[in-house]
Design a protein around this motif. Structure first.
Motif, PDB file in Angstrom:
ATOM      1  N   GLN A   1       2.796   1.009  15.288  1.00  0.00           N
ATOM      2  CA  GLN A   1       3.145  -0.167  14.492  1.00  0.00           C
ATOM      3  C   GLN A   1       4.626  -0.131  14.102  1.00  0.00           C
ATOM      4  O   GLN A   1       5.323  -1.142  14.210  1.00  0.00           O
TER       5      GLN A   1
ATOM      6  N   ASN B   1       0.812   3.686   2.043  1.00  0.00           N
ATOM      7  CA  ASN B   1       1.210   4.078   3.391  1.00  0.00           C
ATOM      8  C   ASN B   1       2.066   2.999   4.072  1.00  0.00           C
ATOM      9  O   ASN B   1       2.120   2.910   5.284  1.00  0.00           O
TER      10      ASN B   1
ATOM     11  N   GLU C   1       0.830  -1.194   0.000  1.00  0.00           N
ATOM     12  CA  GLU C   1       0.000   0.000   0.000  1.00  0.00           C
ATOM     13  C   GLU C   1       0.872   1.254   0.000  1.00  0.00           C
ATOM     14  O   GLU C   1       2.053   1.209   0.321  1.00  0.00           O
TER      15      GLU C   1
ATOM     16  N   LEU D   1       0.033   4.428  13.133  1.00  0.00           N
ATOM     17  CA  LEU D   1       1.200   4.039  12.333  1.00  0.00           C
ATOM     18  C   LEU D   1       2.484   4.064  13.148  1.00  0.00           C
ATOM     19  O   LEU D   1       3.314   3.159  13.033  1.00  0.00           O
TER      20      LEU D   1
ATOM     21  N   ASP E   1      -4.071 -11.692   7.163  1.00  0.00           N
ATOM     22  CA  ASP E   1      -5.152 -10.719   6.936  1.00  0.00           C
ATOM     23  C   ASP E   1      -5.059 -10.040   5.571  1.00  0.00           C
ATOM     24  O   ASP E   1      -5.776  -9.089   5.297  1.00  0.00           O
TER      25      ASP E   1
ATOM     26  N   ASP F   1       2.754  -3.439   4.999  1.00  0.00           N
ATOM     27  CA  ASP F   1       1.490  -2.719   5.010  1.00  0.00           C
ATOM     28  C   ASP F   1       0.980  -2.657   6.442  1.00  0.00           C
ATOM     29  O   ASP F   1       0.932  -3.684   7.122  1.00  0.00           O
ATOM     30  N   PRO F   2       0.599  -1.478   6.914  1.00  0.00           N
ATOM     31  CA  PRO F   2       0.071  -1.376   8.279  1.00  0.00           C
ATOM     32  C   PRO F   2      -1.360  -1.907   8.362  1.00  0.00           C
ATOM     33  O   PRO F   2      -2.073  -1.980   7.364  1.00  0.00           O
ATOM     34  N   GLU F   3      -1.752  -2.267   9.580  1.00  0.00           N
ATOM     35  CA  GLU F   3      -3.156  -2.617   9.811  1.00  0.00           C
ATOM     36  C   GLU F   3      -3.903  -1.325  10.153  1.00  0.00           C
ATOM     37  O   GLU F   3      -3.295  -0.272  10.283  1.00  0.00           O
ATOM     38  N   ASN F   4      -5.211  -1.412  10.282  1.00  0.00           N
ATOM     39  CA  ASN F   4      -6.035  -0.209  10.461  1.00  0.00           C
ATOM     40  C   ASN F   4      -6.466   0.059  11.898  1.00  0.00           C
ATOM     41  O   ASN F   4      -7.192   1.006  12.145  1.00  0.00           O
ATOM     42  N   GLU F   5      -6.006  -0.777  12.855  1.00  0.00           N
ATOM     43  CA  GLU F   5      -6.483  -0.629  14.229  1.00  0.00           C
ATOM     44  C   GLU F   5      -5.599   0.260  15.094  1.00  0.00           C
ATOM     45  O   GLU F   5      -6.095   0.921  15.997  1.00  0.00           O
ATOM     46  N   ASN F   6      -4.296   0.273  14.853  1.00  0.00           N
ATOM     47  CA  ASN F   6      -3.360   1.000  15.709  1.00  0.00           C
ATOM     48  C   ASN F   6      -2.667   2.113  14.937  1.00  0.00           C
ATOM     49  O   ASN F   6      -2.499   2.016  13.723  1.00  0.00           O
TER      50      ASN F   6
ATOM     51  N   ARG G   1      -2.454  -8.340   4.262  1.00  0.00           N
ATOM     52  CA  ARG G   1      -1.409  -7.320   4.119  1.00  0.00           C
ATOM     53  C   ARG G   1      -0.131  -7.959   3.586  1.00  0.00           C
ATOM     54  O   ARG G   1       0.065  -9.150   3.723  1.00  0.00           O
TER      55      ARG G   1
END
Length: 137
Positions: free
Chosen positions: A120, A4, A2, A117, A88, A110-115, A90
């Motif tokens: 992470q 980001n 991604e 940046l 997941d 790719d970062p996850e969307n819960e925490n 990513r």
């Protein structure tokens, strides 16, 4: 990857063949695959080939929480590159290069969307720093 994607890196005072071995063999993975001293990695499995699966259990030492970090390899070039897709969806890529007896690792994921940046980045960097300490022992 991604737009980001997060990149972290480290230089290790060890030859690339040792670094590769310590990065990929389960008995070594269990010694570094966690972000804090209050955690550990009691189990690790690694089928290091394209379409092979890896899995590492990361757990709090007090037994309060644990999770499996796993994925499927999409590219493996010995002593140079590992790419994978996490459970997941990513993606992550790790490149290895050696210069003058030191090994440089660059890891992009790719970062996850819960925490956040930054959280992470810090967590993955802490794991990479644990790896450096293990490989330099």
């Amino acid at each position: 990857m991604e737009n980001n994607a997060i990149t972290i890196e480290v230089s290790i005072n060890a030859p690339i063949t040792k670094v590769w071995k310590y990065w990929t063999e389960p008995e070594h993975i269990k010694n570094w695959a966690f972000a804090a001293d209050t955690w550990h990695a009691p189990q690790a499995a690694n089928d290091l080939r394209v379409s092979g699966k890896f899995s590492t259990t990361m757990a709090a030492k007090d037994g309060s929480v644990s999770f499996d970090f796993w994925g499927i390899y999409t590219d493996v070039i010995e002593n140079k590159l590992i790419a994978y897709e996490m459970g997941d969806g990513r993606k992550a890529k790790i490149s290895f290069s050696e210069q003058e007896g030191k090994t440089h690792i660059v890891e992009t994921f790719d970062p996850e969307n819960e925490n956040p940046l930054e959280m992470q980045r810090d967590g993955w960097q802490a794991i990479l720093n644990n790896f450096k300490a293990h490989a330099e022992r």
